[in-house]
Design a protein around this motif. Structure first.
Motif, PDB file in Angstrom:
ATOM      1  N   MET A 141      41.618  43.629  51.729  1.00  0.00           N
ATOM      2  CA  MET A 141      42.393  42.643  50.999  1.00  0.00           C
ATOM      3  C   MET A 141      43.504  43.336  50.225  1.00  0.00           C
ATOM      4  SD  MET A 141      41.079  40.052  48.010  1.00  0.00           S
ATOM      5  CE  MET A 141      39.889  39.321  49.129  1.00  0.00           C
ATOM      6  N   ASP A 142      44.731  42.861  50.362  1.00  0.00           N
ATOM      7  CA  ASP A 142      45.837  43.412  49.594  1.00  0.00           C
ATOM      8  C   ASP A 142      45.723  42.967  48.135  1.00  0.00           C
ATOM      9  OD1 ASP A 142      46.933  44.616  51.820  1.00  0.00           O
ATOM     10  OD2 ASP A 142      48.137  42.851  52.338  1.00  0.00           O
ATOM     11  N   ILE A 159      23.489  44.680  43.572  1.00  0.00           N
ATOM     12  CA  ILE A 159      24.540  44.240  44.491  1.00  0.00           C
ATOM     13  C   ILE A 159      25.899  44.401  43.815  1.00  0.00           C
ATOM     14  CG2 ILE A 159      25.439  42.308  45.847  1.00  0.00           C
ATOM     15  CD1 ILE A 159      22.566  41.149  45.796  1.00  0.00           C
ATOM     16  N   PHE A 160      26.790  45.107  44.499  1.00  0.00           N
ATOM     17  CA  PHE A 160      28.146  45.345  44.011  1.00  0.00           C
ATOM     18  C   PHE A 160      29.151  44.770  45.001  1.00  0.00           C
ATOM     19  CE2 PHE A 160      25.512  48.518  42.061  1.00  0.00           C
ATOM     20  CZ  PHE A 160      26.092  48.828  40.839  1.00  0.00           C
ATOM     21  N   ALA A 161      30.301  44.369  44.483  1.00  0.00           N
ATOM     22  CA  ALA A 161      31.374  43.846  45.325  1.00  0.00           C
ATOM     23  C   ALA A 161      32.697  44.452  44.886  1.00  0.00           C
ATOM     24  CB  ALA A 161      31.435  42.317  45.243  1.00  0.00           C
ATOM     25  N   THR A 162      33.659  44.439  45.791  1.00  0.00           N
ATOM     26  CA  THR A 162      34.979  44.952  45.472  1.00  0.00           C
ATOM     27  C   THR A 162      36.043  44.231  46.284  1.00  0.00           C
ATOM     28  OG1 THR A 162      36.378  46.938  45.395  1.00  0.00           O
ATOM     29  CG2 THR A 162      34.786  46.805  47.191  1.00  0.00           C
ATOM     30  N   PHE A 163      37.223  44.121  45.701  1.00  0.00           N
ATOM     31  CA  PHE A 163      38.370  43.561  46.404  1.00  0.00           C
ATOM     32  C   PHE A 163      38.995  44.578  47.360  1.00  0.00           C
ATOM     33  CE2 PHE A 163      38.107  40.447  43.048  1.00  0.00           C
ATOM     34  CZ  PHE A 163      38.667  39.297  43.576  1.00  0.00           C
ATOM     35  N   ARG A 164      38.661  45.847  47.203  1.00  0.00           N
ATOM     36  CA  ARG A 164      39.325  46.909  47.961  1.00  0.00           C
ATOM     37  C   ARG A 164      38.575  47.221  49.249  1.00  0.00           C
ATOM     38  NH1 ARG A 164      40.510  52.197  44.712  1.00  0.00           N
ATOM     39  NH2 ARG A 164      40.928  52.804  46.876  1.00  0.00           N
ATOM     40  N   ALA A 165      39.257  47.076  50.370  1.00  0.00           N
ATOM     41  CA  ALA A 165      38.655  47.408  51.656  1.00  0.00           C
ATOM     42  C   ALA A 165      38.622  48.910  51.887  1.00  0.00           C
ATOM     43  CB  ALA A 165      39.426  46.722  52.782  1.00  0.00           C
ATOM     44  N   ASP A 166      39.510  49.655  51.205  1.00  0.00           N
ATOM     45  CA  ASP A 166      39.643  51.084  51.456  1.00  0.00           C
ATOM     46  C   ASP A 166      38.894  51.945  50.444  1.00  0.00           C
ATOM     47  OD1 ASP A 166      41.217  50.435  49.280  1.00  0.00           O
ATOM     48  OD2 ASP A 166      42.886  51.732  49.845  1.00  0.00           O
ATOM     49  N   ILE A 167      38.039  51.341  49.645  1.00  0.00           N
ATOM     50  CA  ILE A 167      37.354  52.080  48.588  1.00  0.00           C
ATOM     51  C   ILE A 167      36.240  52.946  49.170  1.00  0.00           C
ATOM     52  CG2 ILE A 167      35.548  50.396  48.059  1.00  0.00           C
ATOM     53  CD1 ILE A 167      36.166  50.861  45.077  1.00  0.00           C
ATOM     54  N   GLU A 168      35.845  53.967  48.456  1.00  0.00           N
ATOM     55  CA  GLU A 168      34.752  54.837  48.878  1.00  0.00           C
ATOM     56  C   GLU A 168      33.444  54.046  48.950  1.00  0.00           C
ATOM     57  OE1 GLU A 168      34.048  57.779  45.847  1.00  0.00           O
ATOM     58  OE2 GLU A 168      34.375  56.319  44.248  1.00  0.00           O
ATOM     59  N   PRO A 169      32.478  54.500  49.761  1.00  0.00           N
ATOM     60  CA  PRO A 169      31.176  53.818  49.824  1.00  0.00           C
ATOM     61  C   PRO A 169      30.510  53.773  48.450  1.00  0.00           C
ATOM     62  CG  PRO A 169      31.395  55.401  51.612  1.00  0.00           C
ATOM     63  CD  PRO A 169      32.566  55.627  50.702  1.00  0.00           C
ATOM     64  N   LEU A 170      29.701  52.764  48.235  1.00  0.00           N
ATOM     65  CA  LEU A 170      29.041  52.582  46.941  1.00  0.00           C
ATOM     66  C   LEU A 170      28.218  53.810  46.551  1.00  0.00           C
ATOM     67  CD1 LEU A 170      28.238  50.767  44.534  1.00  0.00           C
ATOM     68  CD2 LEU A 170      26.346  49.911  45.945  1.00  0.00           C
TER      69      LEU A 170
END
Length: 422
Positions: A1-2, A150-161
């Motif tokens: 997601m941009d 449970i964690f969520a993020t808007f960033r598709a390019d983020i490092e693994p949890l």
């Protein structure tokens, strides 16, 4: 997601290694940028797996200021969906939690599957032949889970949890031993708001310095033996920077690993519980395991930016505005463990962190005083310079500071600076 990141003046000079500018509490422009650069830029805790145990179960949550639905779909996968119809932006879920097979927008009837796919649109023919339901699902965030968190993020390019958590994983694993061999589950929660910036509460969870002062009424309510247990500044504890803004504050070293020292004498306050468990047929080894777990772990684990595993409960913060924050105190217990153990855990939770307990009101008063005081002398820095030097020869190693040190705060603000200056 941009992700659209708001323009912001250079804030790198606002945070120094041992102090920071008061505007971090009071500047609405900084707050708005935090919602983009921090809460949309990293992993954010949204729920515990026990809140969505089966297919169709859901719970409402937030990522920063953005409302989301955490839901387990028909395949058993957990999805985190923006709580916004793709048609005219109405929320599609208003229940705090529940079970469903579909989310239906009450405004115009658009309906969505549990994975967010658009299933049906009333009178769809009016849109024309080029209308494709596949183009309009509920917006889905990236989701990962560790030890039921449970964690969520808007960033598709983020490092693994797991990389984001890093050394904090060890402490999460220790915290989850409160299940006494059973999975940990949530038992209930209460929410409240205080008139202060979210970072004031973030600091508090890694602040042992305040405990004997702010929580004197709590300490006075305890018997002598329990009061000695909560002598958090006098038991050789420590604080450790775990990287990525995370930190751990060990206040009661003897309660770090709840599977150790099971042969120790059972504290007087838990003997009635032990007798009840024995009368229900539990073997002595299981009795001691449950009794030791019921009292909670001896540390607070702060996970940047919004959740803490705090001795015996989850504390979750949600920024509302620059000077208002919502707090959730979530009690935890044993999923499948003895009901007597969970009952005692709830009574202990109510004593300190419940809505009528000793801890929450005293803490909230302190947080609000910080916000009120921040209106005075805006050119005066906030100090986080206590206990900078590491402890030499400490049993926990060389990378630790005194339990009353402000190491955890420095860790959080270093991460804040990295993310806000990126």
């Amino acid at each position: 997601m941009d992700i659209k990141v708001r323009e912001l003046r250079d804030v790198s000079d606002l945070v120094q290694p041992d102090r920071f500018d008061t505007s971090l509490y009071t500047d609405p422009e900084i707050f708005d940028a935090e919602m983009d650069r921090i809460f949309k830029g990293t992993w954010v805790w949204v729920a515990h797996a026990s809140e969505v145990p089966n297919k169709g179960h859901f719970v409402k949550s937030f990522v920063g200021k953005e409302p989301v639905i955490v839901v387990r779909d028909k395949t058993g996968q957990v999805n985190v969906l923006l709580n916004r119809c793709r048609h005219r932006a109405a929320s599609v879920c208003e229940q705090k939690r529940g079970k469903t097979s579909v989310f239906v927008c009450p405004y115009h009837g658009w309906s969505y599957a549990l994975d967010g796919k658009l299933r049906a649109v009333p009178h769809a023919s009016v849109y024309g032949d080029d209308f494709n339901k596949a183009d309009f699902p509920l917006v889905s965030l990236r989701v990962e889970e560790y030890a039921g968190m449970i964690f969520a993020t808007f960033r598709a390019d983020i490092e693994p949890l797991v990389d984001f958590l890093g050394p904090a994983k060890k402490w999460i694993d220790l915290f989850m031993k409160q299940g006494a061999g059973h999975p940990v589950k949530t038992l209930g929660e209460h929410r409240f708001r205080f008139s202060g910036n979210w970072k004031i509460q973030l600091e508090n969870t890694t602040d042992a310095y305040h405990f004997p002062i702010v929580h004197k009424t709590f300490l006075d309510s305890l018997d002598a033996d329990t009061s000695n247990v909560f002598d958090v500044l006098g038991q050789g504890g420590w604080v450790e920077d775990l990287g990525k803004g995370h930190s751990v504050m060990v206040m009661i070293p003897a309660l770090v690993d709840l599977e150790e020292n099971l042969e120790d004498e059972i504290p007087e306050r838990f003997r009635e519980l032990a007798d009840e468990l024995r009368s229900e047929g539990y073997e002595e080894g299981e009795v001691r395991k449950v009794v030791r777990a019921v009292g909670g772990s001896g540390f607070n684990l702060n996970l940047f930016p919004n959740v803490a595993c705090s001795m015996a409960f989850f504390r979750v913060l949600r920024p509302i505005s620059v000077d208002e924050t919502e707090i959730r105190h979530i009690a935890i217990g044993m999923d499948g463990g003895p009901e007597a153990g969970n009952r005692v855990r709830m009574r202990l939770h109510e004593h300190f962190q419940g809505p009528m307990g000793f801890g929450s009101p005293d803490d909230a008063e302190g947080w609000e005083r910080v916000q009120r005081g921040a209106a005075a002398g805006e050119d005066v820095h906030v100090l986080v310079n206590r206990g900078i030097d590491p402890l030499i020869g400490h049993v926990a190693g060389s990378n630790v500071t005194d339990v009353s040190a402000e190491t955890g705060m420095r860790a959080a603000y270093a991460q804040w600076k990295r993310m806000m200056s990126a």
